[in-house]
Design a protein around this motif. Sequence first.
Motif, PDB file in Angstrom:
ATOM      1  N   HIS A 157     103.318  83.660  56.309  1.00 50.45           N
ATOM      2  CA  HIS A 157     103.882  84.230  55.082  1.00 50.45           C
ATOM      3  C   HIS A 157     102.736  84.732  54.223  1.00 50.45           C
ATOM      4  CE1 HIS A 157     108.030  82.815  55.676  1.00 50.45           C
ATOM      5  NE2 HIS A 157     107.427  81.853  56.363  1.00 50.45           N
ATOM      6  N   ALA A 158     102.760  86.017  53.922  1.00 48.60           N
ATOM      7  CA  ALA A 158     101.725  86.646  53.099  1.00 48.60           C
ATOM      8  C   ALA A 158     102.315  86.999  51.748  1.00 48.60           C
ATOM      9  CB  ALA A 158     101.208  87.903  53.784  1.00 48.60           C
ATOM     10  N   PHE A 159     101.616  86.610  50.705  1.00 50.97           N
ATOM     11  CA  PHE A 159     101.997  86.957  49.339  1.00 50.97           C
ATOM     12  C   PHE A 159     100.909  87.869  48.804  1.00 50.97           C
ATOM     13  CE2 PHE A 159     104.123  83.113  50.431  1.00 50.97           C
ATOM     14  CZ  PHE A 159     105.359  83.188  49.817  1.00 50.97           C
ATOM     15  N   THR A 160     101.285  89.096  48.439  1.00 50.42           N
ATOM     16  CA  THR A 160     100.297  90.071  47.985  1.00 50.42           C
ATOM     17  C   THR A 160     100.651  90.560  46.593  1.00 50.42           C
ATOM     18  OG1 THR A 160     101.451  92.027  48.861  1.00 50.42           O
ATOM     19  CG2 THR A 160      99.962  90.872  50.370  1.00 50.42           C
ATOM     20  N   ASP A 161      99.603  90.922  45.847  1.00 52.04           N
ATOM     21  CA  ASP A 161      99.842  91.506  44.536  1.00 52.04           C
ATOM     22  C   ASP A 161      98.658  92.370  44.141  1.00 52.04           C
ATOM     23  OD1 ASP A 161     101.417  92.035  42.320  1.00 52.04           O
ATOM     24  OD2 ASP A 161     100.677  90.335  41.176  1.00 52.04           O
ATOM     25  N   GLY A 162      98.964  93.420  43.435  1.00 51.71           N
ATOM     26  CA  GLY A 162      97.956  94.273  42.827  1.00 51.71           C
ATOM     27  C   GLY A 162      98.184  94.258  41.333  1.00 51.71           C
ATOM     28  N   GLY A 202      95.218  90.370  44.958  1.00 52.25           N
ATOM     29  CA  GLY A 202      95.293  88.965  45.326  1.00 52.25           C
ATOM     30  C   GLY A 202      96.157  88.803  46.561  1.00 52.25           C
ATOM     31  N   ILE A 203      95.696  87.951  47.473  1.00 46.09           N
ATOM     32  CA  ILE A 203      96.405  87.730  48.732  1.00 46.09           C
ATOM     33  C   ILE A 203      96.395  86.246  49.040  1.00 46.09           C
ATOM     34  CG2 ILE A 203      96.408  88.188  51.225  1.00 46.09           C
ATOM     35  CD1 ILE A 203      94.698  90.780  50.320  1.00 46.09           C
ATOM     36  N   LEU A 204      97.532  85.739  49.428  1.00 45.42           N
ATOM     37  CA  LEU A 204      97.686  84.342  49.786  1.00 45.42           C
ATOM     38  C   LEU A 204      98.420  84.290  51.119  1.00 45.42           C
ATOM     39  CD1 LEU A 204      97.225  81.549  48.350  1.00 45.42           C
ATOM     40  CD2 LEU A 204      99.594  81.716  47.626  1.00 45.42           C
ATOM     41  N   LEU A 205      97.838  83.629  52.105  1.00 46.17           N
ATOM     42  CA  LEU A 205      98.477  83.469  53.411  1.00 46.17           C
ATOM     43  C   LEU A 205      98.854  82.008  53.586  1.00 46.17           C
ATOM     44  CD1 LEU A 205      96.146  85.617  55.706  1.00 46.17           C
ATOM     45  CD2 LEU A 205      98.242  86.313  54.527  1.00 46.17           C
ATOM     46  N   LYS A 206     100.115  81.768  53.969  1.00 47.43           N
ATOM     47  CA  LYS A 206     100.613  80.407  54.147  1.00 47.43           C
ATOM     48  C   LYS A 206     101.267  80.272  55.516  1.00 47.43           C
ATOM     49  CE  LYS A 206     101.657  79.530  49.260  1.00 47.43           C
ATOM     50  NZ  LYS A 206     102.703  79.049  48.330  1.00 47.43           N
ATOM     51  N   ASP A 207     101.218  79.046  56.063  1.00 43.28           N
ATOM     52  CA  ASP A 207     101.929  78.789  57.306  1.00 43.28           C
ATOM     53  C   ASP A 207     103.398  78.503  56.989  1.00 43.28           C
ATOM     54  OD1 ASP A 207     102.102  76.106  56.460  1.00 43.28           O
ATOM     55  OD2 ASP A 207     100.540  75.413  57.843  1.00 43.28           O
ATOM     56  N   GLU A 208     104.178  78.200  58.023  1.00 39.87           N
ATOM     57  CA  GLU A 208     105.617  78.004  57.833  1.00 39.87           C
ATOM     58  C   GLU A 208     105.949  76.784  56.971  1.00 39.87           C
ATOM     59  OE1 GLU A 208     108.349  78.741  61.101  1.00 39.87           O
ATOM     60  OE2 GLU A 208     106.673  79.590  62.233  1.00 39.87           O
ATOM     61  N   GLN A 209     105.027  75.845  56.887  1.00 44.08           N
ATOM     62  CA  GLN A 209     105.252  74.660  56.071  1.00 44.08           C
ATOM     63  C   GLN A 209     104.804  74.876  54.621  1.00 44.08           C
ATOM     64  OE1 GLN A 209     103.672  74.396  59.268  1.00 44.08           O
ATOM     65  NE2 GLN A 209     105.748  74.028  60.022  1.00 44.08           N
ATOM     66  N   GLY A 210     104.242  76.049  54.318  1.00 45.83           N
ATOM     67  CA  GLY A 210     103.800  76.347  52.963  1.00 45.83           C
ATOM     68  C   GLY A 210     102.362  75.979  52.680  1.00 45.83           C
ATOM     69  N   ASN A 211     101.639  75.554  53.717  1.00 51.81           N
ATOM     70  CA  ASN A 211     100.219  75.228  53.553  1.00 51.81           C
ATOM     71  C   ASN A 211      99.405  76.510  53.424  1.00 51.81           C
ATOM     72  OD1 ASN A 211     100.605  72.356  53.984  1.00 51.81           O
ATOM     73  ND2 ASN A 211     100.958  72.890  56.131  1.00 51.81           N
ATOM     74  N   SER A 247     102.670  87.788  63.906  1.00 52.96           N
ATOM     75  CA  SER A 247     103.812  88.138  63.055  1.00 52.96           C
ATOM     76  C   SER A 247     103.552  87.685  61.623  1.00 52.96           C
ATOM     77  CB  SER A 247     105.105  87.522  63.589  1.00 52.96           C
ATOM     78  OG  SER A 247     105.013  86.121  63.610  1.00 52.96           O
ATOM     79  N   LEU A 248     104.079  88.488  60.721  1.00 56.11           N
ATOM     80  CA  LEU A 248     103.792  88.315  59.307  1.00 56.11           C
ATOM     81  C   LEU A 248     105.025  88.684  58.493  1.00 56.11           C
ATOM     82  CD1 LEU A 248     101.045  87.836  57.670  1.00 56.11           C
ATOM     83  CD2 LEU A 248     100.936  90.306  57.487  1.00 56.11           C
ATOM     84  N   ILE A 249     105.345  87.868  57.504  1.00 55.70           N
ATOM     85  CA  ILE A 249     106.343  88.241  56.509  1.00 55.70           C
ATOM     86  C   ILE A 249     105.562  88.505  55.234  1.00 55.70           C
ATOM     87  CG2 ILE A 249     108.343  87.553  55.150  1.00 55.70           C
ATOM     88  CD1 ILE A 249     109.141  85.701  57.440  1.00 55.70           C
ATOM     89  N   VAL A 250     105.617  89.743  54.758  1.00 52.58           N
ATOM     90  CA  VAL A 250     104.908  90.121  53.543  1.00 52.58           C
ATOM     91  C   VAL A 250     105.867  90.005  52.372  1.00 52.58           C
ATOM     92  CG1 VAL A 250     103.681  91.959  52.326  1.00 52.58           C
ATOM     93  CG2 VAL A 250     103.376  91.691  54.802  1.00 52.58           C
ATOM     94  N   HIS A 251     105.520  89.141  51.420  1.00 52.83           N
ATOM     95  CA  HIS A 251     106.296  88.938  50.206  1.00 52.83           C
ATOM     96  C   HIS A 251     105.593  89.679  49.074  1.00 52.83           C
ATOM     97  CE1 HIS A 251     108.425  85.447  52.060  1.00 52.83           C
ATOM     98  NE2 HIS A 251     107.283  85.329  52.703  1.00 52.83           N
ATOM     99  N   SER A 252     106.305  90.546  48.382  1.00 53.28           N
ATOM    100  CA  SER A 252     105.720  91.311  47.282  1.00 53.28           C
ATOM    101  C   SER A 252     106.738  91.472  46.168  1.00 53.28           C
ATOM    102  CB  SER A 252     105.278  92.694  47.781  1.00 53.28           C
ATOM    103  OG  SER A 252     104.855  93.505  46.703  1.00 53.28           O
ATOM    104  N   ASP A 253     106.228  91.465  44.929  1.00 52.43           N
ATOM    105  CA  ASP A 253     107.131  91.711  43.800  1.00 52.43           C
ATOM    106  C   ASP A 253     107.210  93.193  43.462  1.00 52.43           C
ATOM    107  OD1 ASP A 253     104.801  92.248  42.310  1.00 52.43           O
ATOM    108  OD2 ASP A 253     104.778  90.266  41.402  1.00 52.43           O
TER     109      ASP A 253
END
Length: 137
Positions: A3-8, A20-29, A65-71
């Motif tokens: 799970h990738a969380f990205t923001d500009g 800013g970029i944050l990469l997390k595993d399926e457990q949220g780590n 595989s990646l799920i990109v989460h963006s606002d």
Amino acid sequence: MIHAFTDGASRGNPGESGIGILLKDEQGNVLTSIFGYIGTTTNNVAEYTALITCLRLAQKNKYSSLIVHSDSELLVRQMQGKYRIKEPKLKKLAEQARAVIDSASLQCTFKHIVRGDNREADELANRGIDSRRPVHI
């Protein structure tokens, strides 16, 4: 699945900008978190720069595989093919993002999230502006 969380972020539009970029595993780590300064640009360019940087990081780490989460609804809908990309600069950045996805054989899903659910990536993007430190992957 990563799970990738990205923001500009841009202070002004255009203005001083960071990613800013944050990469997390399926457990949220948290696997990785990065931030950086990208100079003076628009918020939309900062959002795409964060995405491309995230995709390159996923490629470097050989994620499949990646799920990109963006606002950024604009970025998500454009990358999903739901919105046309009219702005030439954004069109070029979207093409760069797709090229990284293709070259990395990355299965990539884009998910729009509310700003509050992207707080950590937003904080990283603002830290990037404050740091004036460019991103190195």
